[in-house]
Every structure is written in structure tokens, then in C-alpha cells.
Design an enzyme around this catalytic site. Structure first.
Site, PDB file in Angstrom:
ATOM      1  N   HIS A  63       1.003  -1.150   0.147  1.00  0.00           N
ATOM      2  CA  HIS A  63      -0.367   0.124   0.309  1.00  0.00           C
ATOM      3  C   HIS A  63       1.198   1.362  -0.163  1.00  0.00           C
ATOM      4  O   HIS A  63       2.180   1.535  -0.010  1.00  0.00           O
ATOM      5  CB  HIS A  63      -1.039  -0.178   1.337  1.00  0.00           C
ATOM      6  CG  HIS A  63      -0.410   0.264   2.732  1.00  0.00           C
ATOM      7  ND1 HIS A  63       0.328  -0.802   2.872  1.00  0.00           N
ATOM      8  CD2 HIS A  63      -0.580   0.752   3.727  1.00  0.00           C
ATOM      9  CE1 HIS A  63       0.680  -0.629   4.302  1.00  0.00           C
ATOM     10  NE2 HIS A  63       0.163   0.506   4.489  1.00  0.00           N
ATOM     11  N   HIS A  65       1.150   3.825   2.178  1.00  0.00           N
ATOM     12  CA  HIS A  65       1.528   5.099   3.321  1.00  0.00           C
ATOM     13  C   HIS A  65       3.341   4.702   3.191  1.00  0.00           C
ATOM     14  O   HIS A  65       3.842   4.196   2.436  1.00  0.00           O
ATOM     15  CB  HIS A  65       1.073   3.856   4.393  1.00  0.00           C
ATOM     16  CG  HIS A  65      -0.228   4.570   5.154  1.00  0.00           C
ATOM     17  ND1 HIS A  65      -1.240   3.455   5.685  1.00  0.00           N
ATOM     18  CD2 HIS A  65      -1.113   5.293   4.713  1.00  0.00           C
ATOM     19  CE1 HIS A  65      -2.557   4.159   5.954  1.00  0.00           C
ATOM     20  NE2 HIS A  65      -2.177   5.537   5.104  1.00  0.00           N
ATOM     21  N   ASP A  67       5.663   4.746   4.970  1.00  0.00           N
ATOM     22  CA  ASP A  67       6.792   4.017   5.959  1.00  0.00           C
ATOM     23  C   ASP A  67       6.680   2.646   4.297  1.00  0.00           C
ATOM     24  O   ASP A  67       7.707   1.586   4.556  1.00  0.00           O
ATOM     25  CB  ASP A  67       6.501   3.450   7.298  1.00  0.00           C
ATOM     26  CG  ASP A  67       4.954   3.087   7.273  1.00  0.00           C
ATOM     27  OD1 ASP A  67       4.038   3.392   6.740  1.00  0.00           O
ATOM     28  OD2 ASP A  67       4.860   2.093   8.212  1.00  0.00           O
ATOM     29  N   HIS A  68       5.833   2.126   3.733  1.00  0.00           N
ATOM     30  CA  HIS A  68       6.026   1.120   2.447  1.00  0.00           C
ATOM     31  C   HIS A  68       5.704   1.799   1.333  1.00  0.00           C
ATOM     32  O   HIS A  68       6.482   0.251   0.826  1.00  0.00           O
ATOM     33  CB  HIS A  68       4.525   0.497   2.516  1.00  0.00           C
ATOM     34  CG  HIS A  68       4.672  -0.251   4.732  1.00  0.00           C
ATOM     35  ND1 HIS A  68       4.229  -1.476   4.696  1.00  0.00           N
ATOM     36  CD2 HIS A  68       3.873   0.453   5.444  1.00  0.00           C
ATOM     37  CE1 HIS A  68       3.852  -2.021   5.470  1.00  0.00           C
ATOM     38  NE2 HIS A  68       3.723  -0.881   6.145  1.00  0.00           N
ATOM     39  N   HIS A 161      -7.093  -2.577   5.903  1.00  0.00           N
ATOM     40  CA  HIS A 161      -6.540  -1.206   6.145  1.00  0.00           C
ATOM     41  C   HIS A 161      -7.441  -0.003   5.454  1.00  0.00           C
ATOM     42  O   HIS A 161      -8.260   0.012   5.205  1.00  0.00           O
ATOM     43  CB  HIS A 161      -5.263  -1.210   5.505  1.00  0.00           C
ATOM     44  CG  HIS A 161      -3.821   0.203   6.495  1.00  0.00           C
ATOM     45  ND1 HIS A 161      -4.050  -0.258   7.459  1.00  0.00           N
ATOM     46  CD2 HIS A 161      -3.601   0.579   5.943  1.00  0.00           C
ATOM     47  CE1 HIS A 161      -3.090   0.348   7.851  1.00  0.00           C
ATOM     48  NE2 HIS A 161      -2.137   0.525   6.828  1.00  0.00           N
ATOM     49  N   ASP A 230       0.335  -4.119   6.698  1.00  0.00           N
ATOM     50  CA  ASP A 230      -1.329  -3.708   7.574  1.00  0.00           C
ATOM     51  C   ASP A 230      -1.982  -3.763   7.431  1.00  0.00           C
ATOM     52  O   ASP A 230      -2.294  -3.852   5.902  1.00  0.00           O
ATOM     53  CB  ASP A 230      -0.253  -1.833   6.808  1.00  0.00           C
ATOM     54  CG  ASP A 230       0.954  -1.544   7.356  1.00  0.00           C
ATOM     55  OD1 ASP A 230       1.958  -1.923   7.886  1.00  0.00           O
ATOM     56  OD2 ASP A 230       0.693   0.100   7.501  1.00  0.00           O
ATOM     57  N   HIS A 288       7.161  -4.833  11.939  1.00  0.00           N
ATOM     58  CA  HIS A 288       6.730  -3.565  11.318  1.00  0.00           C
ATOM     59  C   HIS A 288       6.648  -3.069  12.652  1.00  0.00           C
ATOM     60  O   HIS A 288       4.766  -2.954  13.168  1.00  0.00           O
ATOM     61  CB  HIS A 288       6.012  -3.987  10.493  1.00  0.00           C
ATOM     62  CG  HIS A 288       4.759  -2.083  10.275  1.00  0.00           C
ATOM     63  ND1 HIS A 288       3.926  -1.750  11.482  1.00  0.00           N
ATOM     64  CD2 HIS A 288       4.969  -1.221   9.306  1.00  0.00           C
ATOM     65  CE1 HIS A 288       3.440  -0.792  11.041  1.00  0.00           C
ATOM     66  NE2 HIS A 288       3.816  -0.381   9.045  1.00  0.00           N
TER      67      HIS A 288
END
Length: 338
Positions: A63, A65, A67-68, A161, A230, A288
Site C-alpha cells: 500500500h 503509506h 513507511d512502505h 487497512h 498493514d 513492522h
């Protein structure tokens, strides 16, 4: 030579810490090398881990976001700068395509990279799973003593998520491995005759005897890896984890913080370990982690303790730059895998 291992580039969730980088994971699976979820700093972590841009055969994003995904820009510029000659597919949830394109255009550089964007829409599939398309030339290499095999299959399923997210699963087809001693006993010399036997299933020797593939081979169970980031608990988490050899799964919170986990659509350590237990996972890799947990008192000790309360298989509480080999092959083919 066959190589099957997970290289952990980063293990922090939203905020990196002094000891943990944003997410990033590289799965080496014979001829396939997948970079999952390149968070910020992934390019540097690749250097520290000894992973080259030329190693990468695919990028898979769960996804968009940060941090990914924030590291995608640097990784692709590295692919371009290093002159990687093969096409690198980039898969991601379809709704995230605008952010993917923004990241690819985040800086000025000479565009020598060869990318294929693969937006995925698993929700449109009847069973909620889609096969991630391969690109021409993308194929697994046979391991030592193995017949040439069909390529492993990467599938994606929609997770639960706060934005569209997918989980991934890599499955190697079941096959056969030749037994060198059985080949010798049957009078099959090494070389082209073995290839003909693998291709045709039966071989006529010079003296008129016939040898079947079943006589000189043994079942070679396929291996599988699932990658679940997530999400809240949902059917897709269980389907992705079902019977896999290696499950890499988010474990953002300890279960004492389950209300926070649910509010932000994440899993707790106990939830992740319970999934692994019910799914028959062989090796559980937890990652994570929220920055709220202190090291070394809670990370990794409290996470490992909580996981082992419900899961009795092998557990790794991942740290940056860990290398996690896939477990040895099962001796018997597992039936009923999804």
C-alpha cells in the site's frame, strides 16, 4: 546455485528509530528476487545488506503509506543509474497509482530504468485473489538435482487497512527431483538422457529397457512464502498464510494495545502468531514494530514471549539486516494449500 532467503532491510513502522529503518524486505527465491515495501532509506539498507539493484527482478508494494513506499523513488533511480538491463515490474493496489507515478517522478534523473507498472484490483476477482502478471523472461531457475519446473506464482489479496492494501503470496508448484543413485542403478547416464526423461516421462535405453520418470524420482514439495503487512484480521490474512513455509507479517503492537491496533487497522503480536498457528505456518517472521516499544526490554523479548504463548513453530522477531533462510523442504507434498 539455488538461493532461498529473506533479507530484512527495515523493521520499523511509521517512525524509524535509532536501530530500525523503515520497512523493506528482499526475498531471494532462485531466479526471482522481490523487493517488498521499500520504505524511506531502502537504498542505503540495500547497500548495507549487500543487495544490488541488478539483483531485483520485481518490486511489490502492499500500500502507499510512506513507511512502505517512500524509498521507491531512490530505488528506481538506483536501477536507472546502475544500468539494469532487464524489465522490473512494479505491483501495487490500483488506487495507489497516482502516488506511485509521483514517486517515480520525485527527482530529476536520466531515465534509463525499464519498469512495467502493474496496478492490482483483487476485490474484482471472484475469490478475492489475483495472479500478479509476469514479464517476458521472468522465470525461476531449477535447483540442484531438480527437473525444469513451471515458474512460481505470485498472487495478491485485498487486506483490511485504512487505505487499499494487498498481501502477497509466492507459491512454487509441486514437482519431482531426480535421485542420482536411482538414475545410476537404472543405467541412465548423466547428461541429455536425464533431460529427455524429465521432458517425456519415459526413456528407452540403448539395451532396449525402458525407464519411467517415477522410477528414479521423488516428490518435490513446492515451497511458499506469504507477505502480510498493514491490516486488521480478515479472511485474506488467513488465506495468504495457509500452510506457508515462511510468513512475514506485521506485528505492530503488543496485545495490551489491541484497541490502538484496531483503531489504526493493524495486527498485534498475538493476533499475528495466532494466525500462524491456525494456518500451519512453519516459520513466523514478525516485523513492522511501533516506535512506542523500548529496546531491548520489549523488543524483541516481549514480542517473542507473546508469540510463543500461542505459536510453537519457529519464530523470528526481525531486526534490520537479518537474513532468514526458508525452512528445509517438507518431505511430503502438502495438499489443500490455497
Amino acid at each position: 546455485m539455488s538461493r532461498r532467503e529473506l533479507v530484512v532491510l527495515g523493521t520499523a513502522s511509521m517512525v524509524p528509530t535509532r536501530t530500525r529503518n523503515h520497512n523493506g524486505y528482499v526475498l531471494f527465491f532462485d531466479g526471482t528476487t522481490i523487493l517488498f515495501d521499500p520504505g524511506e532509506g531502502t537504498q542505503r539498507q540495500m547497500t548495507l545488506a549487500g543487495v544490488s539493484a541488478t539483483d531485483l527482478s520485481r518490486i511489490a508494494i502492499t500500500h502507499l503509506h510512506g513507511d512502505h513506499s517512500l524509498g521507491l523513488a531512490g530505488v528506481v533511480q538506483r536501477i536507472s543509474g546502475d544500468g539494469v538491463q532487464h524489465t522490473v515490474p512494479v505491483s501495487f493496489p490500483a488506487s495507489g497509482e497516482p502516488w506511485v507515478r509521483h514517486l517515480l517522478a520525485a527527482g530529476a534523473y536520466d531515465h534509463y530504468e525499464r519498469l512495467t507498472l502493474q496496478p492490482l484490483s483483487p476485490r474484482s476477482a471472484a475469490d478475492g485473489a489475483v495472479v500478479v502478471p509476469r514479464v517476458p523472461g521472468e522465470r525461476d531457475a531449477p535447483g540442484p538435482g531438480e527437473t525444469r519446473r513451471d515458474a512460481s506464482v505470485l498472487t495478491a489479496r485485498s487486506l483490511d487497512h485504512r487505505i487499499d492494501a494487498v498481501g502477497y503470496r509466492l507459491d512454487e508448484p509441486d514437482g519431482v527431483s531426480f535421485d542420482p543413485a536411482a538414475l545410476a542403478a537404472a543405467g541412465v547416464p548423466p547428461g541429455p538422457d536425464v533431460g529427455r526423461l524429465a521432458r517425456d516421462g519415459v526413456l528407452t535405453l540403448a539395451d532396449g529397457r525402458t525407464v519411467s520418470r517415477a522410477q528414479v524420482s521423488a516428490a518435490r514439495p513446492g515451497q511458499s512464502v506469504a507477505f502480510v503487512m498493514d491490516t486488521r484480521l480478515c479472511d485474506a490474512v488467513h488465506a495468504l498464510a495457509d500452510g506457508v513455509d515462511l510468513l512475514v507479517i506485521e506485528s505492530t503492537f503488543l496485545h495490551r494495545d489491541v484497541e490502538i491496533a484496531d483503531r489504526f487497522a493493524h495486527l498485534t503480536c498475538r493476533q499475528a502468531a495466532s494466525v500462524a498457528a491456525s494456518a500451519g505456518v512453519r516459520h513466523l517472521v514478525l516485523t513492522h514494530f511501533s516506535q512506542r516499544y523500548a529496546e531491548p526490554d520489549e523488543l524483541p523479548l516481549a514480542f517473542e514471549r507473546e508469540a510463543r504463548e500461542v505459536f510453537d513453530g519457529e519464530v523470528t522477531v526481525a531486526a534490520d539486516l537479518d537474513r532468514v533462510p526458508l525452512p528445509p523442504r517438507r518431505r511430503e507434498v502438502v495438499t489443500g494449500r490455497r
